[in-house]
Design a protein around this motif. Structure first.
Motif, short mmCIF file in Angstrom:
data_model
loop_
_atom_site.label_atom_id
_atom_site.label_comp_id
_atom_site.label_asym_id
_atom_site.label_seq_id
_atom_site.Cartn_x
_atom_site.Cartn_y
_atom_site.Cartn_z
N TRP A 1 -3.65 -3.06 7.26
CA TRP A 1 -4.95 -2.82 7.50
C TRP A 1 -5.38 -1.37 7.47
CZ3 TRP A 1 -8.62 -0.26 9.92
CH2 TRP A 1 -9.74 -0.66 9.43
N SER A 2 -4.38 -0.77 8.32
CA SER A 2 -4.92 0.85 8.43
C SER A 2 -4.44 1.59 7.05
CB SER A 2 -3.92 1.37 9.45
OG SER A 2 -4.41 0.84 10.66
N TRP A 3 -3.16 1.20 6.35
CA TRP A 3 -2.91 1.78 5.30
C TRP A 3 -3.81 1.60 4.18
CZ3 TRP A 3 -1.09 -0.93 0.53
CH2 TRP A 3 -0.57 -0.09 -0.29
N LEU A 4 -4.31 0.08 4.06
CA LEU A 4 -5.34 -0.16 3.04
C LEU A 4 -6.65 0.66 3.08
CD1 LEU A 4 -4.52 -3.98 2.79
CD2 LEU A 4 -4.35 -2.28 0.77
N PHE A 5 -7.27 0.51 4.38
CA PHE A 5 -8.50 0.94 4.57
C PHE A 5 -8.44 2.53 4.86
CE2 PHE A 5 -12.23 2.04 7.08
CZ PHE A 5 -13.28 1.18 6.64
N PHE A 6 -7.73 3.07 5.73
CA PHE A 6 -7.76 4.42 5.79
C PHE A 6 -6.75 5.30 4.81
CE2 PHE A 6 -8.85 3.23 10.04
CZ PHE A 6 -10.21 3.56 10.30
N GLY A 7 -5.82 4.75 4.61
CA GLY A 7 -4.77 5.32 3.80
C GLY A 7 -5.35 5.30 2.22
N ARG A 8 -5.56 4.36 1.62
CA ARG A 8 -5.90 3.90 0.29
C ARG A 8 -7.29 3.73 0.06
NH1 ARG A 8 -2.48 4.27 -3.43
NH2 ARG A 8 -3.47 2.35 -4.49
N LYS A 9 -7.97 3.86 1.25
CA LYS A 9 -9.48 3.72 0.94
C LYS A 9 -10.06 2.65 0.33
CE LYS A 9 -9.69 8.84 1.94
NZ LYS A 9 -8.96 8.63 3.06
N GLN A 10 -9.34 1.57 0.44
CA GLN A 10 -9.54 0.10 -0.33
C GLN A 10 -10.49 -0.67 0.65
OE1 GLN A 10 -9.37 -0.48 -3.66
NE2 GLN A 10 -8.79 1.81 -3.78
N ILE A 11 -11.68 -0.70 0.68
CA ILE A 11 -12.42 -1.22 1.70
C ILE A 11 -12.36 -2.82 1.40
CG2 ILE A 11 -14.75 -1.83 2.99
CD1 ILE A 11 -15.35 1.12 2.09
N ALA A 12 -12.30 -3.37 0.27
CA ALA A 12 -12.44 -4.59 -0.07
C ALA A 12 -11.01 -5.36 -0.02
CB ALA A 12 -13.00 -4.88 -1.66
N ALA A 13 -9.91 -4.38 -0.42
CA ALA A 13 -8.59 -4.83 0.05
C ALA A 13 -8.24 -5.01 1.53
CB ALA A 13 -7.43 -4.11 -0.71
N ALA A 14 -8.82 -4.04 2.17
CA ALA A 14 -8.84 -4.29 3.72
C ALA A 14 -9.47 -5.32 4.24
CB ALA A 14 -9.22 -2.91 4.39
N LEU A 15 -10.56 -5.65 3.70
CA LEU A 15 -11.33 -6.90 4.07
C LEU A 15 -10.56 -8.05 3.87
CD1 LEU A 15 -13.80 -8.27 5.12
CD2 LEU A 15 -14.87 -7.91 2.80
N ASN B 1 -15.58 -4.51 9.18
CA ASN B 1 -15.00 -4.13 7.59
C ASN B 1 -15.96 -4.83 6.72
OD1 ASN B 1 -11.64 -4.30 6.52
ND2 ASN B 1 -13.38 -4.00 5.62
N ALA B 2 -16.53 -6.02 6.90
CA ALA B 2 -17.38 -6.56 5.92
C ALA B 2 -18.58 -6.00 5.80
CB ALA B 2 -17.46 -8.29 6.28
N THR B 3 -19.16 -5.56 6.97
CA THR B 3 -20.25 -4.93 6.74
C THR B 3 -20.19 -3.39 6.30
OG1 THR B 3 -21.04 -6.11 8.96
CG2 THR B 3 -22.44 -3.94 8.30
N ILE B 4 -19.14 -2.61 6.65
CA ILE B 4 -19.04 -1.47 5.99
C ILE B 4 -18.69 -1.55 4.42
CG2 ILE B 4 -17.12 0.45 5.60
CD1 ILE B 4 -16.87 0.21 8.81
#
Length: 155
Positions: A90-104, A146-149
């Motif tokens: 999750w941290s890699w997807l959201f903060f590292g890759r900046k992929q909000i949907a993938a992190a969701l 995450n969903a709201t962001i």
């Protein structure tokens, strides 16, 4: 006694490896510029909450490992290991890759895995299952955040 202590240290080490992605991929200027809901916890809440949750998770896994060998215990430990991977991703997807949907998508899977883990844990150790409940609650909050962001920042 020594075997139990070694098992506890290994459990803490495994959780620490998972936590290391959160330490490596952290909020930055990109995150600070995102639109976030008013109920977003303050930044300081995250390391405090995760520190406590990771300790509880390590204790739960240790309790499972120290239980008598059984199919339930094996299944519990396998699901626990898989959820650690989803947690780290999750941290890699959201903060590292900046992929909000993938992190969701990842956090939806993570919450499902934690739910399954708690159900399995309860067959082996009621205490281990209860130790995972605060983690489930925090990840449910994180999923909502995450969903709201994602919703607020869709372009």
């Amino acid at each position: 006694m020594l075997g139990s202590l070694i098992a506890l240290l290994i459990s803490i080490l495994l959780v620490g490896l998972t936590a290391s992605t959160g330490a490596r991929f952290r909020p930055d200027s990109w995150y600070r510029e995102l639109s976030k809901p008013s109920w977003t916890p303050p930044d300081i809440a995250f390391p405090i909450a995760w520190g406590i949750l990771y300790l509880l998770m390590a204790l739960a896994a240790w309790r499972l490992y120290m239980a008598d060998a059984s199919t339930w215990r094996t299944a519990s430990l396998v699901v626990y290991a898989v959820q650690l991977i989803a947690n780290a991703a999750w941290s890699w997807l959201f903060f590292g890759r900046k992929q909000i949907a993938a992190a969701l998508a990842d956090i939806v899977v993570l919450l499902g895995l934690i739910t399954i883990a708690i159900a399995l844990f309860s067959q082996v150790s009621t205490l281990a299952a209860w130790l995972m409940v605060p983690y489930w609650l925090w990840v449910a909050l994180a999923l909502s955040l995450n969903a709201t962001i994602w919703r607020l920042n869709r372009r």
